[in-house]
Design a protein around this motif. Structure first.
Motif, PDB file in Angstrom:
ATOM      1  N   VAL A 173     -11.835   3.802 -30.611  1.00  0.00           N
ATOM      2  CA  VAL A 173     -11.694   2.973 -29.408  1.00  0.00           C
ATOM      3  C   VAL A 173     -11.551   3.875 -28.183  1.00  0.00           C
ATOM      4  O   VAL A 173     -12.214   3.689 -27.160  1.00  0.00           O
ATOM      5  CB  VAL A 173     -10.487   2.023 -29.523  1.00  0.00           C
ATOM      6  N   VAL A 174     -10.683   4.891 -28.285  1.00  0.00           N
ATOM      7  CA  VAL A 174     -10.486   5.844 -27.193  1.00  0.00           C
ATOM      8  C   VAL A 174     -11.795   6.579 -26.890  1.00  0.00           C
ATOM      9  O   VAL A 174     -12.179   6.756 -25.729  1.00  0.00           O
ATOM     10  CB  VAL A 174      -9.382   6.856 -27.547  1.00  0.00           C
ATOM     11  N   SER A 175     -12.492   6.985 -27.931  1.00  0.00           N
ATOM     12  CA  SER A 175     -13.736   7.731 -27.768  1.00  0.00           C
ATOM     13  C   SER A 175     -14.801   6.892 -27.076  1.00  0.00           C
ATOM     14  O   SER A 175     -15.543   7.385 -26.209  1.00  0.00           O
ATOM     15  CB  SER A 175     -14.240   8.198 -29.139  1.00  0.00           C
ATOM     16  N   PHE A 198     -11.859  13.427 -22.570  1.00  0.00           N
ATOM     17  CA  PHE A 198     -10.538  13.008 -23.036  1.00  0.00           C
ATOM     18  C   PHE A 198      -9.434  13.318 -22.033  1.00  0.00           C
ATOM     19  O   PHE A 198      -8.299  12.907 -22.215  1.00  0.00           O
ATOM     20  CB  PHE A 198     -10.222  13.663 -24.386  1.00  0.00           C
ATOM     21  N   ASP A 199      -9.769  14.065 -20.975  1.00  0.00           N
ATOM     22  CA  ASP A 199      -8.783  14.356 -19.946  1.00  0.00           C
ATOM     23  C   ASP A 199      -8.636  13.201 -18.955  1.00  0.00           C
ATOM     24  O   ASP A 199      -7.725  13.195 -18.130  1.00  0.00           O
ATOM     25  CB  ASP A 199      -9.164  15.630 -19.193  1.00  0.00           C
ATOM     26  N   ARG A 200      -9.524  12.211 -19.022  1.00  0.00           N
ATOM     27  CA  ARG A 200      -9.450  11.061 -18.120  1.00  0.00           C
ATOM     28  C   ARG A 200      -8.455  10.031 -18.628  1.00  0.00           C
ATOM     29  O   ARG A 200      -8.050  10.038 -19.787  1.00  0.00           O
ATOM     30  CB  ARG A 200     -10.825  10.405 -17.980  1.00  0.00           C
ATOM     31  N   LYS A 201      -8.104   9.108 -17.744  1.00  0.00           N
ATOM     32  CA  LYS A 201      -7.222   8.004 -18.122  1.00  0.00           C
ATOM     33  C   LYS A 201      -8.024   6.843 -18.690  1.00  0.00           C
ATOM     34  O   LYS A 201      -9.178   6.631 -18.319  1.00  0.00           O
ATOM     35  CB  LYS A 201      -6.455   7.490 -16.901  1.00  0.00           C
ATOM     36  N   MET A 235       2.917  -5.625 -13.420  1.00  0.00           N
ATOM     37  CA  MET A 235       3.420  -4.710 -14.441  1.00  0.00           C
ATOM     38  C   MET A 235       2.752  -4.928 -15.792  1.00  0.00           C
ATOM     39  O   MET A 235       2.983  -4.174 -16.724  1.00  0.00           O
ATOM     40  CB  MET A 235       4.935  -4.871 -14.578  1.00  0.00           C
ATOM     41  N   ALA A 236       1.936  -5.972 -15.901  1.00  0.00           N
ATOM     42  CA  ALA A 236       1.315  -6.303 -17.182  1.00  0.00           C
ATOM     43  C   ALA A 236       0.099  -5.429 -17.477  1.00  0.00           C
ATOM     44  O   ALA A 236      -0.387  -5.411 -18.604  1.00  0.00           O
ATOM     45  CB  ALA A 236       0.923  -7.781 -17.207  1.00  0.00           C
ATOM     46  N   VAL A 237      -0.415  -4.730 -16.474  1.00  0.00           N
ATOM     47  CA  VAL A 237      -1.564  -3.850 -16.666  1.00  0.00           C
ATOM     48  C   VAL A 237      -1.195  -2.457 -16.181  1.00  0.00           C
ATOM     49  O   VAL A 237      -0.659  -2.290 -15.081  1.00  0.00           O
ATOM     50  CB  VAL A 237      -2.806  -4.364 -15.903  1.00  0.00           C
ATOM     51  N   THR A 238      -1.460  -1.459 -17.004  1.00  0.00           N
ATOM     52  CA  THR A 238      -1.184  -0.072 -16.641  1.00  0.00           C
ATOM     53  C   THR A 238      -2.349   0.782 -17.126  1.00  0.00           C
ATOM     54  O   THR A 238      -3.410   0.261 -17.498  1.00  0.00           O
ATOM     55  CB  THR A 238       0.155   0.388 -17.249  1.00  0.00           C
ATOM     56  N   SER A 239      -2.187   2.070 -17.108  1.00  0.00           N
ATOM     57  CA  SER A 239      -3.191   2.996 -17.630  1.00  0.00           C
ATOM     58  C   SER A 239      -2.528   3.852 -18.706  1.00  0.00           C
ATOM     59  O   SER A 239      -1.322   3.757 -18.938  1.00  0.00           O
ATOM     60  CB  SER A 239      -3.774   3.862 -16.512  1.00  0.00           C
ATOM     61  N   ALA A 240      -3.306   4.681 -19.372  1.00  0.00           N
ATOM     62  CA  ALA A 240      -2.756   5.501 -20.452  1.00  0.00           C
ATOM     63  C   ALA A 240      -3.574   6.767 -20.614  1.00  0.00           C
ATOM     64  O   ALA A 240      -4.746   6.827 -20.229  1.00  0.00           O
ATOM     65  CB  ALA A 240      -2.730   4.721 -21.759  1.00  0.00           C
ATOM     66  N   ARG A 241      -2.932   7.777 -21.177  1.00  0.00           N
ATOM     67  CA  ARG A 241      -3.605   9.043 -21.463  1.00  0.00           C
ATOM     68  C   ARG A 241      -3.512   9.364 -22.953  1.00  0.00           C
ATOM     69  O   ARG A 241      -2.524   9.018 -23.609  1.00  0.00           O
ATOM     70  CB  ARG A 241      -2.976  10.182 -20.661  1.00  0.00           C
ATOM     71  N   LEU A 270      -1.282   7.388 -27.656  1.00  0.00           N
ATOM     72  CA  LEU A 270      -1.426   7.282 -26.209  1.00  0.00           C
ATOM     73  C   LEU A 270      -0.054   7.290 -25.542  1.00  0.00           C
ATOM     74  O   LEU A 270       0.918   6.782 -26.112  1.00  0.00           O
ATOM     75  CB  LEU A 270      -2.133   5.983 -25.829  1.00  0.00           C
ATOM     76  N   ARG A 271      -0.001   7.839 -24.329  1.00  0.00           N
ATOM     77  CA  ARG A 271       1.194   7.708 -23.489  1.00  0.00           C
ATOM     78  C   ARG A 271       0.844   6.819 -22.310  1.00  0.00           C
ATOM     79  O   ARG A 271      -0.065   7.117 -21.538  1.00  0.00           O
ATOM     80  CB  ARG A 271       1.690   9.064 -22.988  1.00  0.00           C
ATOM     81  N   LEU A 272       1.572   5.725 -22.172  1.00  0.00           N
ATOM     82  CA  LEU A 272       1.315   4.784 -21.102  1.00  0.00           C
ATOM     83  C   LEU A 272       1.858   5.310 -19.781  1.00  0.00           C
ATOM     84  O   LEU A 272       2.902   5.964 -19.755  1.00  0.00           O
ATOM     85  CB  LEU A 272       1.943   3.421 -21.417  1.00  0.00           C
ATOM     86  N   ASP A 273       1.158   4.990 -18.698  1.00  0.00           N
ATOM     87  CA  ASP A 273       1.581   5.432 -17.368  1.00  0.00           C
ATOM     88  C   ASP A 273       2.562   4.442 -16.756  1.00  0.00           C
ATOM     89  O   ASP A 273       2.340   3.897 -15.669  1.00  0.00           O
ATOM     90  CB  ASP A 273       0.366   5.612 -16.456  1.00  0.00           C
TER      91      ASP A 273
END
Length: 204
Positions: free
Chosen positions: A47-49, A56-59, A74-80, A93-96
């Motif tokens: 899914v990430v790929s 992979f350095d992008r969010k 607050m219901a939508v964020t980004s992740a790395r 993943l770490r959520l922002d």
């Protein structure tokens, strides 16, 4: 709902929709009071790929949370991406967001997996076709489906595209036992999905 639905997250990007599971929300290592929390989620690597390509350095820009009581902003964020294993099709993943999340999946203890076998009841939870989290019931049907040298487990709980990265839970204790990976299809020109033949990577 608190243990299965609310920890589910939805990942979107590059025409792809997938799922994930919140598994940790705690203080950053060495952080002082008031510095916020680190929020981690498991998902399927593919899914990430598909969302990030080879960057992979992008969010991942669109990560939707389903914990109750969240304000719209607050219901939508980004992740790395933190780390992944391509062969096992799993990623962390770490959520922002530094907000503490109370709705986390409960990971089963190692000893509990010895009680799981063919016919053990399970529940698959994910966001098929971009829906909000949907739960489907079924059973474990195999513990030894080999895919490129890795051993996956099979379930007959109905699943579809978008369930990838979502959780598979033992019933009735609601413990997370695996991350959904792939679904069987047949036919080359127009592949047909077999929704009762899904594979997940066990948390063991």
């Amino acid at each position: 709902k608190r243990l299965l639905i609310h920890p589910t997250i939805q990942l979107r990007g590059n025409g792809t929709v997938g799922s994930g599971v919140l598994v940790y929300s705690g203080p950053f290592a060495g952080a002082g009071p008031g510095e916020g929390h680190c929020n981690l989620a498991l998902t399927a690597f593919h899914v990430v790929s598909e969302i990030l390509g080879d960057r992979f350095d992008r969010k991942i820009e669109q990560v939707k949370l389903f914990s109750p009581g969240l304000e719209p902003g607050m219901a939508v964020t980004s992740a790395r991406l933190v780390v992944f294993d391509k062969a096992k099709d799993i990623a962390l993943l770490r959520l922002d967001t530094k907000r503490k999340n109370m709705e986390l999946a409960r990971v089963g203890k190692v000893g509990a997996f010895s009680r799981l076998d063919v016919f053990s009841p399970v529940c698959a939870v994910g966001c098929p076709l971009g829906n909000s989290p949907l739960a489907t019931m079924g059973q474990i049907t195999s513990l030894d489906k080999e895919v490129e040298g890795e051993s996956f487990w099979m379930v007959n709980a109905p699943t579809f595209f978008g369930n990838s990265g979502g959780g598979v839970y033992s019933v009735p204790d609601c413990n997370l036992v695996g991350i959904f990976s792939m679904i069987y299809t047949y036919g080359k020109a127009r592949p047909t999905v077999v929704p009762h033949m899904g594979l997940f990577f066990p948390m063991t």
